[in-house]
Design a protein around this motif. Structure first.
Motif, PDB file in Angstrom:
ATOM      1  N   LEU A   1       0.813  -1.322  -0.083  1.00 31.59           N
ATOM      2  CA  LEU A   1       0.049  -0.007   0.021  1.00 31.59           C
ATOM      3  C   LEU A   1       0.852   1.315  -0.053  1.00 31.59           C
ATOM      4  O   LEU A   1       0.421   2.124  -0.785  1.00 31.59           O
ATOM      5  CB  LEU A   1      -0.860  -0.125   1.222  1.00 31.59           C
ATOM      6  N   CYS A   2       1.893   1.303   1.005  1.00 36.12           N
ATOM      7  CA  CYS A   2       2.690   2.682   1.030  1.00 36.12           C
ATOM      8  C   CYS A   2       3.720   2.535  -0.375  1.00 36.12           C
ATOM      9  O   CYS A   2       3.955   3.735  -0.890  1.00 36.12           O
ATOM     10  CB  CYS A   2       3.802   2.489   2.215  1.00 36.12           C
ATOM     11  N   GLY A   3       4.134   1.281  -0.645  1.00 39.75           N
ATOM     12  CA  GLY A   3       5.161   1.297  -1.724  1.00 39.75           C
ATOM     13  C   GLY A   3       4.382   1.916  -2.961  1.00 39.75           C
ATOM     14  O   GLY A   3       5.059   2.798  -3.675  1.00 39.75           O
ATOM     15  N   VAL A   4       3.234   1.470  -3.249  1.00 39.98           N
ATOM     16  CA  VAL A   4       2.580   2.316  -4.499  1.00 39.98           C
ATOM     17  C   VAL A   4       2.261   3.570  -4.246  1.00 39.98           C
ATOM     18  O   VAL A   4       2.510   4.473  -5.280  1.00 39.98           O
ATOM     19  CB  VAL A   4       1.266   1.416  -4.612  1.00 39.98           C
ATOM     20  N   GLY A   5       2.042   4.013  -3.154  1.00 38.41           N
ATOM     21  CA  GLY A   5       1.766   5.330  -2.897  1.00 38.41           C
ATOM     22  C   GLY A   5       2.943   6.290  -3.038  1.00 38.41           C
ATOM     23  O   GLY A   5       2.825   7.411  -3.700  1.00 38.41           O
TER      24      GLY A   5
ATOM     25  N   TYR B   1     -12.901   3.919   7.793  1.00 37.30           N
ATOM     26  CA  TYR B   1     -13.855   3.427   6.905  1.00 37.30           C
ATOM     27  C   TYR B   1     -14.699   4.682   6.145  1.00 37.30           C
ATOM     28  O   TYR B   1     -15.388   5.250   6.893  1.00 37.30           O
ATOM     29  CB  TYR B   1     -14.736   2.354   7.318  1.00 37.30           C
ATOM     30  N   SER B   2     -14.785   4.775   4.816  1.00 34.04           N
ATOM     31  CA  SER B   2     -15.425   5.799   4.143  1.00 34.04           C
ATOM     32  C   SER B   2     -15.848   5.211   2.946  1.00 34.04           C
ATOM     33  O   SER B   2     -15.001   4.739   2.178  1.00 34.04           O
ATOM     34  CB  SER B   2     -14.718   7.082   4.091  1.00 34.04           C
TER      35      SER B   2
ATOM     36  N   VAL C   1       2.174   7.287   5.390  1.00 33.61           N
ATOM     37  CA  VAL C   1       2.469   5.766   5.919  1.00 33.61           C
ATOM     38  C   VAL C   1       1.556   5.591   7.235  1.00 33.61           C
ATOM     39  O   VAL C   1       1.069   4.333   7.092  1.00 33.61           O
ATOM     40  CB  VAL C   1       3.836   5.852   6.312  1.00 33.61           C
ATOM     41  N   MET C   2       1.510   6.420   8.008  1.00 36.45           N
ATOM     42  CA  MET C   2       0.443   6.222   9.086  1.00 36.45           C
ATOM     43  C   MET C   2      -0.852   6.012   8.869  1.00 36.45           C
ATOM     44  O   MET C   2      -1.656   5.212   9.220  1.00 36.45           O
ATOM     45  CB  MET C   2       0.503   7.478  10.005  1.00 36.45           C
TER      46      MET C   2
ATOM     47  N   ILE D   1      -5.158   2.025   8.341  1.00 34.12           N
ATOM     48  CA  ILE D   1      -6.133   1.420   7.727  1.00 34.12           C
ATOM     49  C   ILE D   1      -5.928  -0.322   7.881  1.00 34.12           C
ATOM     50  O   ILE D   1      -6.851  -0.766   7.848  1.00 34.12           O
ATOM     51  CB  ILE D   1      -6.266   1.843   6.333  1.00 34.12           C
ATOM     52  N   THR D   2      -4.574  -0.508   7.691  1.00 34.62           N
ATOM     53  CA  THR D   2      -4.208  -2.005   7.743  1.00 34.62           C
ATOM     54  C   THR D   2      -4.213  -2.808   8.891  1.00 34.62           C
ATOM     55  O   THR D   2      -4.821  -3.692   9.318  1.00 34.62           O
ATOM     56  CB  THR D   2      -2.978  -2.406   6.783  1.00 34.62           C
ATOM     57  N   ILE D   3      -3.555  -1.772   9.853  1.00 34.44           N
ATOM     58  CA  ILE D   3      -3.486  -2.441  11.190  1.00 34.44           C
ATOM     59  C   ILE D   3      -4.474  -1.844  12.318  1.00 34.44           C
ATOM     60  O   ILE D   3      -5.494  -2.715  12.794  1.00 34.44           O
ATOM     61  CB  ILE D   3      -2.154  -2.259  11.597  1.00 34.44           C
TER      62      ILE D   3
END
Lengths: 402, 258
Positions: free
Chosen positions: A56-60, A198-199, A318-319, A324-326
């Motif tokens: 997720l962060c890598g792509v962003g 969540y949105s 990153v946060m 969102i993931t954790i």
């Protein structure tokens, strides 16, 4: 030989070597003992930092590539041209490393090609997989002139040059789709993801924040390169990149605030629990602080100010993805998740790999425009080469009708 | 048309004998150790809440989230109702586990050749018109196999016949658009570890609403970007042409054509 090696060993180099060694050891653990032995993942918590950070962060963080490509070649803001190549390189390496990270996380990595022939168009991940595959190819084509130039393959450059505008537009479209789709992936978990995150607008948030962090990465990457290669910083360009970042942060802040109001969850902002603290930390440090800082012309004009703000944007991004993931998943899972040491070291190892690859590619290929009176350690290509490139190929990454 | 099959689990009738798990393990050739939680070797398991036993397994959603999220289509909802898994397709991404609203799919974390494990509602038996192994083994009739429509009707009848015995809800009738496993209970479901806040429409619609707009994004975005490029590039051309004309002193020429 050996003494020479130790003489050249700086602090950063030693840290890099240690991280690569630790990552290597964890890689052996992962592929010899499986995910159970190497990670703290579980049935309740099936996705950890390898998805949350590496993917997720890598792509962003690689979003600078399509942002700058669009600015320079579609919107024709040619003055940004000097920072296009390093940005495309960052993006290209980013996507390669995302794929590397994914190979660690997938339980059956040898089957990754299945997504090519076994289609499920209802799956967001299927769409992301295709976009990432295609966009990595696009980035390869966008970066190819740099390599071709080095080997003086001017005919091939001309061919690339003739198809460059469609390729760049396709790249922007693919990025728009998969940057937002990483947010769409979470739309199917309305009950799982904590309501502060969540949105229904997650895809939009992901897209806008990716552009913001893409700008921040361009700034940070320019600063680090200027240190590593003893180059001067293109402050006048970076200030404008900072302006784009602050615009995106403003849009993001307004949208996220309205969304919280819209979903009637403002009450959650004050209840004492982990999610609340993490939300505030993310929003204040990583969104509001750089928003305020970058709105000030003085900060944008100062090297330290601009760099610090960029770092804050990256931390905030990153946060957000990690929350969102954790953080946002822990309540539903009924379980906390802390990454294992091998998980950390694989992630850090991959990041290190990115830095090392960037350093050597930038050192041996015409990634940066030549500087007059540049100190040693810079791009070792003679000026002519670069200018030859400017005339032939940077228009090759570029457009054409002239 | 094929009748949708289902299982009605009446929690008030369950005595916790674990025969369902035993039969399941025989049917699926899993290790015969008794297990209290779902695992790669337990597709169904009993939990106890103050003397009330609840068996869990895959809910076999009418519109399964796992089948929707799987990038390679490893999950299929068969016409009879079971949601089945094809390990030959699976790439091990675990999006199914991450998104399942009932936290059902299990993974063998220790394996180097891992896969997903979950109840498949004895799909082979059901296809032949036979009942599931667990429902056959249940000595009290707490788990009953049958046509989904008929089981829902029967559940309503049971509630009507003994007012006050059951809470006024058939769990699984509407959750995430309905499931092939239906529960009746005398105790509020939330006290038995059920997720009772799930929405009543299928979850896959949430992502499909966005995904289905992709062709529009591509078409509109592509046109937009090409348009912008055309305008900015044209502006450049005109500017360069004008400069050239100025330098050459041929001002009276027409603007450049393509």
């Amino acid at each position: 030989m050996i003494t020479r090696f130790f003489k050249q060993l700086t602090v950063w180099k030693s840290i890099g070597i240690l991280l690569l060694l630790a990552g290597g050891a964890s890689t052996i653990l992962r592929f010899s003992q499986g995910l159970g032995a190497s990670t703290n993942l579980s049935d309740e918590f099936p996705w950890g930092i390898w998805i949350g950070f590496d993917v997720l962060c890598g792509v962003g963080l690689a979003a600078g590539g399509f942002t700058l490509a669009a600015l320079v070649y579609v919107f024709n803001l040619k003055r940004f041209e000097p920072i296009v190549r390093p940005t495309i390189l960052t993006a290209f390496l980013g996507y390669i490393l995302v794929t590397v990270g994914l190979m660690f996380d997938l339980g059956r990595p040898w089957a990754i090609w299945h997504a090519i022939i076994m289609w499920n168009p209802h799956s967001v991940m299927f769409e992301v997989a295709w976009c990432v595959m295609l966009y990595s190819t696009v980035l390869g084509l966008e970066f190819a002139p740099v390599v071709l130039e080095k080997f003086k393959m001017h005919k091939t450059i001309k061919i690339l040059h003739s198809i460059s505008i469609p390729i760049i537009i396709i790249g922007v479209l693919l990025s728009t789709l998969h940057q937002s789709s990483l947010g769409t992936m979470y739309l199917i978990m309305p009950d799982k993801l904590y309501p502060l995150w969540y949105s229904p607008y997650l895809p939009v948030f992901f897209y806008v924040s990716a552009i913001a962090v893409g700008c921040a990465m361009v700034i940070m990457e320019s600063f680090l390169s200027s240190r590593a290669f003893k180059r001067s910083i293109e402050m006048h360009l970076l200030m404008d990149v900072g302006r784009l970042a602050v615009l995106m942060l403003l849009v993001l802040t307004i949208m996220r605030a309205l969304d919280l109001v819209d979903r009637h969850v403002l009450g959650l902002l004050t209840i004492p629990r982990m999610e609340t603290y993490m939300f505030w930390l993310e929003v204040v440090v990583g969104m509001l602080a750089p928003l305020v800082l970058l709105s000030m012309k003085k900060v944008r004009q100062s090297e330290t100010g601009l760099f610090t703000s960029a770092v804050l944007v990256i931390i905030g991004f990153v946060m957000n993805r990690m929350n969102i993931t954790i953080t946002g998943m822990e309540a539903w899972a009924g379980k906390t998740y802390v990454p294992s040491i091998p998980e950390f070291s694989v992630t850090l190892g991959i990041v290190t790999l990115g830095f090392v690859a960037f350093y050597y590619i930038a050192k041996y290929f015409p990634v940066f425009p030549p500087e007059h009176g540049a100190a040693d350690g810079g791009a070792h290509t003679p000026d002519q080469d670069w200018h030859g490139g400017m005339n032939e190929s940077s228009r090759a990454t570029v457009h054409t009708v002239r | 048309m094929i009748q949708k099959k289902a299982m009605l689990i009446d929690i008030t009738m369950c005595v916790g004998c674990n025969e369902c798990q035993k039969a399941c393990k025989v049917q699926n050739k899993l290790s015969d150790v008794e297990e209290k939680k779902l695992s790669p070797t337990a597709y169904t398991a009993l939990s106890e809440y103050d003397g009330v036993f609840v068996r869990r397994q895959c809910q076999h959603c009418e519109d399964p989230t796992c089948a929707s999220v799987c990038p390679v289509g490893a999950f299929t909802k068969t016409p009879e109702g079971p949601v089945v898994y094809d390990v030959e397709k699976c790439i091990g991404c675990r999006y199914c586990m991450q998104s399942c609203p009932f936290q059902v799919p299990r993974y063998d974390w220790e394996s180097l050749n891992p896969r997903i494990y979950k109840c498949i509602l004895c799909a082979d038996l059901v296809k032949q018109g036979l009942p599931t192994a667990c429902s056959e083994a249940c000595p009290t009739g707490a788990t009953k196999f049958g046509n989904r429509d008929e089981l829902i009707a029967e559940a309503y009848e049971r509630m009507k016949a003994e007012p006050g015995k059951y809470v006024d809800k058939i769990y699984g009738q509407k959750e995430v658009g309905g499931t092939s496993i239906l529960y009746l209970s005398g105790v509020p479901f939330e006290q038995l570890g059920f997720k009772t806040t799930l929405q009543q429409t299928p979850l896959p619609a949430l992502t499909w609403n966005v995904l289905s707009k992709i062709p529009n994004v591509v078409a509109i975005g592509g046109t937009f970007l090409y348009g912008i490029w055309w305008i900015t590039n044209r502006r450049d051309e005109v500017r360069q042409y004008e400069e050239r004309m100025k330098n050459n002193g041929h001002d009276q020429h027409d603007a450049p054509g393509h």
